[in-house]
Motif scaffolding. Structure first.
Motif, PDB file in Angstrom:
ATOM      1  N   PRO A  88       4.831 -43.621 -48.794  1.00  0.00           N
ATOM      2  CA  PRO A  88       4.279 -42.543 -47.972  1.00  0.00           C
ATOM      3  C   PRO A  88       3.064 -43.025 -47.181  1.00  0.00           C
ATOM      4  O   PRO A  88       2.353 -43.941 -47.604  1.00  0.00           O
ATOM      5  CB  PRO A  88       3.897 -41.477 -49.000  1.00  0.00           C
ATOM      6  N   ILE A  89       2.826 -42.391 -46.039  1.00  0.00           N
ATOM      7  CA  ILE A  89       1.818 -42.844 -45.083  1.00  0.00           C
ATOM      8  C   ILE A  89       0.684 -41.846 -44.986  1.00  0.00           C
ATOM      9  O   ILE A  89       0.900 -40.636 -45.047  1.00  0.00           O
ATOM     10  CB  ILE A  89       2.466 -43.020 -43.693  1.00  0.00           C
ATOM     11  N   VAL A  90      -0.526 -42.352 -44.794  1.00  0.00           N
ATOM     12  CA  VAL A  90      -1.654 -41.521 -44.382  1.00  0.00           C
ATOM     13  C   VAL A  90      -2.191 -42.117 -43.083  1.00  0.00           C
ATOM     14  O   VAL A  90      -2.564 -43.290 -43.030  1.00  0.00           O
ATOM     15  CB  VAL A  90      -2.765 -41.459 -45.450  1.00  0.00           C
ATOM     16  N   ALA A  91      -2.192 -41.308 -42.029  1.00  0.00           N
ATOM     17  CA  ALA A  91      -2.626 -41.768 -40.714  1.00  0.00           C
ATOM     18  C   ALA A  91      -3.137 -40.569 -39.922  1.00  0.00           C
ATOM     19  O   ALA A  91      -3.216 -39.444 -40.453  1.00  0.00           O
ATOM     20  CB  ALA A  91      -1.471 -42.468 -39.981  1.00  0.00           C
ATOM     21  N   PHE A  92      -3.478 -40.788 -38.653  1.00  0.00           N
ATOM     22  CA  PHE A  92      -3.901 -39.694 -37.787  1.00  0.00           C
ATOM     23  C   PHE A  92      -2.685 -39.068 -37.102  1.00  0.00           C
ATOM     24  O   PHE A  92      -1.653 -39.708 -36.942  1.00  0.00           O
ATOM     25  CB  PHE A  92      -4.885 -40.202 -36.727  1.00  0.00           C
ATOM     26  N   ASP A  93      -2.826 -37.834 -36.666  1.00  0.00           N
ATOM     27  CA  ASP A  93      -1.723 -37.132 -36.008  1.00  0.00           C
ATOM     28  C   ASP A  93      -1.722 -37.438 -34.494  1.00  0.00           C
ATOM     29  O   ASP A  93      -1.702 -36.533 -33.656  1.00  0.00           O
ATOM     30  CB  ASP A  93      -1.805 -35.626 -36.259  1.00  0.00           C
ATOM     31  N   THR A  94      -1.748 -38.696 -34.151  1.00  0.00           N
ATOM     32  CA  THR A  94      -1.771 -39.120 -32.754  1.00  0.00           C
ATOM     33  C   THR A  94      -0.613 -40.070 -32.475  1.00  0.00           C
ATOM     34  O   THR A  94      -0.021 -40.637 -33.388  1.00  0.00           O
ATOM     35  CB  THR A  94      -3.090 -39.849 -32.425  1.00  0.00           C
ATOM     36  N   SER A  95      -0.289 -40.214 -31.200  1.00  0.00           N
ATOM     37  CA  SER A  95       0.685 -41.196 -30.721  1.00  0.00           C
ATOM     38  C   SER A  95       2.014 -41.116 -31.484  1.00  0.00           C
ATOM     39  O   SER A  95       2.550 -40.048 -31.713  1.00  0.00           O
ATOM     40  CB  SER A  95       0.060 -42.598 -30.818  1.00  0.00           C
ATOM     41  N   PHE A  96       2.542 -42.274 -31.906  1.00  0.00           N
ATOM     42  CA  PHE A  96       3.828 -42.363 -32.586  1.00  0.00           C
ATOM     43  C   PHE A  96       3.842 -41.529 -33.868  1.00  0.00           C
ATOM     44  O   PHE A  96       4.887 -41.007 -34.286  1.00  0.00           O
ATOM     45  CB  PHE A  96       4.107 -43.838 -32.893  1.00  0.00           C
ATOM     46  N   CYS A  97       2.668 -41.376 -34.491  1.00  0.00           N
ATOM     47  CA  CYS A  97       2.602 -40.632 -35.755  1.00  0.00           C
ATOM     48  C   CYS A  97       2.911 -39.154 -35.584  1.00  0.00           C
ATOM     49  O   CYS A  97       3.252 -38.479 -36.551  1.00  0.00           O
ATOM     50  CB  CYS A  97       1.229 -40.821 -36.398  1.00  0.00           C
ATOM     51  N   ARG A  98       2.797 -38.634 -34.367  1.00  0.00           N
ATOM     52  CA  ARG A  98       3.181 -37.234 -34.146  1.00  0.00           C
ATOM     53  C   ARG A  98       4.677 -37.054 -34.375  1.00  0.00           C
ATOM     54  O   ARG A  98       5.120 -36.018 -34.862  1.00  0.00           O
ATOM     55  CB  ARG A  98       2.803 -36.810 -32.728  1.00  0.00           C
ATOM     56  N   ILE A 113       0.527 -45.850 -51.533  1.00  0.00           N
ATOM     57  CA  ILE A 113       0.216 -45.236 -50.239  1.00  0.00           C
ATOM     58  C   ILE A 113      -0.023 -46.339 -49.216  1.00  0.00           C
ATOM     59  O   ILE A 113      -0.652 -47.361 -49.528  1.00  0.00           O
ATOM     60  CB  ILE A 113      -1.046 -44.344 -50.330  1.00  0.00           C
ATOM     61  N   PHE A 114       0.463 -46.131 -47.991  1.00  0.00           N
ATOM     62  CA  PHE A 114       0.133 -47.031 -46.885  1.00  0.00           C
ATOM     63  C   PHE A 114      -0.779 -46.283 -45.924  1.00  0.00           C
ATOM     64  O   PHE A 114      -0.502 -45.139 -45.553  1.00  0.00           O
ATOM     65  CB  PHE A 114       1.387 -47.488 -46.146  1.00  0.00           C
ATOM     66  N   VAL A 115      -1.872 -46.923 -45.515  1.00  0.00           N
ATOM     67  CA  VAL A 115      -2.823 -46.275 -44.599  1.00  0.00           C
ATOM     68  C   VAL A 115      -2.853 -47.009 -43.258  1.00  0.00           C
ATOM     69  O   VAL A 115      -2.810 -48.235 -43.198  1.00  0.00           O
ATOM     70  CB  VAL A 115      -4.251 -46.227 -45.198  1.00  0.00           C
ATOM     71  N   LEU A 116      -2.901 -46.218 -42.193  1.00  0.00           N
ATOM     72  CA  LEU A 116      -3.076 -46.769 -40.847  1.00  0.00           C
ATOM     73  C   LEU A 116      -4.134 -45.928 -40.134  1.00  0.00           C
ATOM     74  O   LEU A 116      -3.831 -44.872 -39.574  1.00  0.00           O
ATOM     75  CB  LEU A 116      -1.767 -46.741 -40.059  1.00  0.00           C
ATOM     76  N   PRO A 117      -5.397 -46.374 -40.162  1.00  0.00           N
ATOM     77  CA  PRO A 117      -6.477 -45.592 -39.560  1.00  0.00           C
ATOM     78  C   PRO A 117      -6.788 -45.999 -38.117  1.00  0.00           C
ATOM     79  O   PRO A 117      -7.923 -45.810 -37.651  1.00  0.00           O
ATOM     80  CB  PRO A 117      -7.653 -45.928 -40.481  1.00  0.00           C
ATOM     81  N   SER A 118      -5.817 -46.563 -37.393  1.00  0.00           N
ATOM     82  CA  SER A 118      -6.050 -47.042 -36.033  1.00  0.00           C
ATOM     83  C   SER A 118      -6.605 -45.939 -35.139  1.00  0.00           C
ATOM     84  O   SER A 118      -6.098 -44.819 -35.133  1.00  0.00           O
ATOM     85  CB  SER A 118      -4.761 -47.587 -35.421  1.00  0.00           C
ATOM     86  N   LEU A 119      -7.617 -46.291 -34.359  1.00  0.00           N
ATOM     87  CA  LEU A 119      -8.229 -45.328 -33.448  1.00  0.00           C
ATOM     88  C   LEU A 119      -7.263 -44.955 -32.335  1.00  0.00           C
ATOM     89  O   LEU A 119      -7.231 -43.818 -31.882  1.00  0.00           O
ATOM     90  CB  LEU A 119      -9.521 -45.913 -32.860  1.00  0.00           C
ATOM     91  N   ARG A 120      -6.515 -45.925 -31.843  1.00  0.00           N
ATOM     92  CA  ARG A 120      -5.444 -45.681 -30.862  1.00  0.00           C
ATOM     93  C   ARG A 120      -4.390 -46.758 -31.067  1.00  0.00           C
ATOM     94  O   ARG A 120      -4.680 -47.940 -31.060  1.00  0.00           O
ATOM     95  CB  ARG A 120      -5.976 -45.679 -29.427  1.00  0.00           C
ATOM     96  N   GLU A 121      -3.185 -46.336 -31.266  1.00  0.00           N
ATOM     97  CA  GLU A 121      -2.089 -47.250 -31.580  1.00  0.00           C
ATOM     98  C   GLU A 121      -0.871 -46.802 -30.791  1.00  0.00           C
ATOM     99  O   GLU A 121      -0.482 -45.633 -30.849  1.00  0.00           O
ATOM    100  CB  GLU A 121      -1.781 -47.213 -33.075  1.00  0.00           C
ATOM    101  N   THR A 122      -0.267 -47.729 -30.035  1.00  0.00           N
ATOM    102  CA  THR A 122       0.924 -47.373 -29.268  1.00  0.00           C
ATOM    103  C   THR A 122       2.019 -46.888 -30.199  1.00  0.00           C
ATOM    104  O   THR A 122       2.647 -45.864 -29.973  1.00  0.00           O
ATOM    105  CB  THR A 122       1.426 -48.577 -28.452  1.00  0.00           C
TER     106      THR A 122
END
Length: 402
Positions: free
Chosen positions: A326-336, A303-312
């Motif tokens: 596979p990635i685990v991250a927030f549903d914000t920015s590019f991750c949407r 698993i790759f994790v990206l817990p950035s609070l705000r990421e372009t």
């Protein structure tokens, strides 16, 4: 056709925005046609490396023009971060003055870096030119529940105020409405820019897969324990503090380890938090490592994790997908955008903080237990990044819109 590449940041031997600027240079060179004239306009700071790269990579059709602010104003120099944006504003003005007095009629002017939407280039003033800006971002903000993890809330609040001011600043609005085409990196920036210009602007990720990451062999995982990997700087906005809190909820019966690659100003604070969290035996701070060692970590990662609070956007996301991780991250920015590709689990941030932590931990556990789902999500990301997130594809879109 006369083309101008306006690239404040360009360097073939660096990452981030420097790499973005350089890859646009490679695309314009690759697509050169007899009779074209291509000029790269950049600052003096990277001149030595840029000239070296033009020779090393056999760039034969791109002319280099160096523009710098007057020496008397060089105390705004770029290497001091406190003056970085002021220096950038000054450089953009002198870059425009060069274009204005060059005597060259440019058919296309493409401003590629920096990608900060708050500071538009003056190139829109060029008469008769199709002036393209982007892709650019910057409108993303930290979700409210996660703001407790911001190191300097005062700075973040000021940044959010500046973002909002763009919507009513008449000079800014006039500049944006004068561009031939604008591309936005993420949904947050797209929404604000579309509102300002009065029409929908297209999305285009700022990043693309480097050639050396294309179509890598996919290795079968044979790990005895669940391997979780993070790659990035150890600074507040990267969200390591949140990640540690979320992982402290991992079930007792699960064998796992987190490898953190990178270094930064917050390393001591992170070490202390890990020690206090009770998961010290599961976490390894790897520090800065050579690219081959990081590549090996991607190959072994479950698993790759990206817990950035705000990421372009996040170049590391592309690298993880290139290795079918596979990635685990927030549903914000590019991750949407990545959420639509189903290449990982992207946690809803519009809920209470405890719910975000629990869902983040559950996402990791779910991927760790459901190997079939994890493998399919990894393959989805692998196919997407190799077919859609390429520099060739980005250039094709730009040309089709000209």
């Amino acid at each position: 056709m006369n083309y101008l590449i306006s690239a404040y940041s360009v360097n073939p031997y660096k990452g981030s925005e420097d790499s973005i600027g350089w890859n646009w240079v490679l695309q314009y060179e690759k697509n050169y046609k007899e009779g074209d004239r291509i000029i790269l306009l950049t600052k003096k700071f990277n001149e030595k490396d840029t000239r070296k790269g033009l020779k090393e990579f056999n760039i034969q059709h791109v002319e280099l023009v160096i523009v710098d602010v007057p020496n008397a104003l060089n105390w705004f120099r770029e290497k001091h971060s406190a003056f970085h944006h002021m220096y950038y504003i000054l450089w953009q003005h002198w870059a425009w003055l060069w274009v204005k007095h060059s005597g060259i009629h440019f058919d296309v002017i493409h401003h590629v870096t920096m990608n900060d939407y708050r500071i538009p280039s003056e190139m829109y003033k060029a008469k008769g030119a199709k002036v393209i800006w982007g892709p650019m971002g910057g409108a993303q903000v930290t979700p409210k529940p996660l703001r407790v993890y911001e190191k300097n809330r005062l700075t973040a609040t000021f940044r959010e105020f500046v973002n909002k001011s763009c919507s009513w600043n008449p000079f800014y609005k006039k500049a944006l409405r004068s561009y031939y085409k604008i591309y936005c990196i993420n949904n947050e920036t797209q929404k604000q820019i579309s509102h300002i210009v009065g029409k929908d602007v297209p999305l285009m990720p700022e990043l693309a897969l480097r050639d050396d990451y294309k179509n890598l062999p996919i290795l079968e995982k044979t790990n005895d324990i669940l391997k979780i990997v993070f790659v990035g700087r150890l600074i507040g906005k990267k969200g390591i503090a949140f990640l540690v809190d979320a992982l402290s909820l991992m079930p007792d019966g699960m064998d796992w380890e987190l490898l953190i690659f990178g270094d930064g100003d917050d390393r001591i604070l992170i070490e202390r938090q890990i020690a206090d969290s009770g998961i010290e035996k599961n976490v390894k701070l790897m520090g800065n490592r050579p690219l081959n060692q990081i590549a090996e970590a991607y190959q072994q990662a479950d698993i790759f994790v990206l817990p950035s609070l705000r990421e372009t956007s996040g170049n590391v996301l592309l690298e993880a997908m290139a290795y079918a991780v596979p990635i685990v991250a927030f549903d914000t920015s590019f991750c949407r955008l990545l959420k639509e590709v189903e290449c990982g689990i992207f946690v809803n941030t519009e809920q209470a903080l405890e719910g975000i932590k629990e869902d983040y931990c559950k996402a990791i556990v779910m991927l760790g237990q459901d190997k079939k789902m994890a493998k399919q999500m990894g393959l989805n990301g692998y196919k997407y990044v190799n077919s859609k997130l390429t520099w060739d594809e980005k250039y094709r879109i730009i040309v089709n819109d000209m």
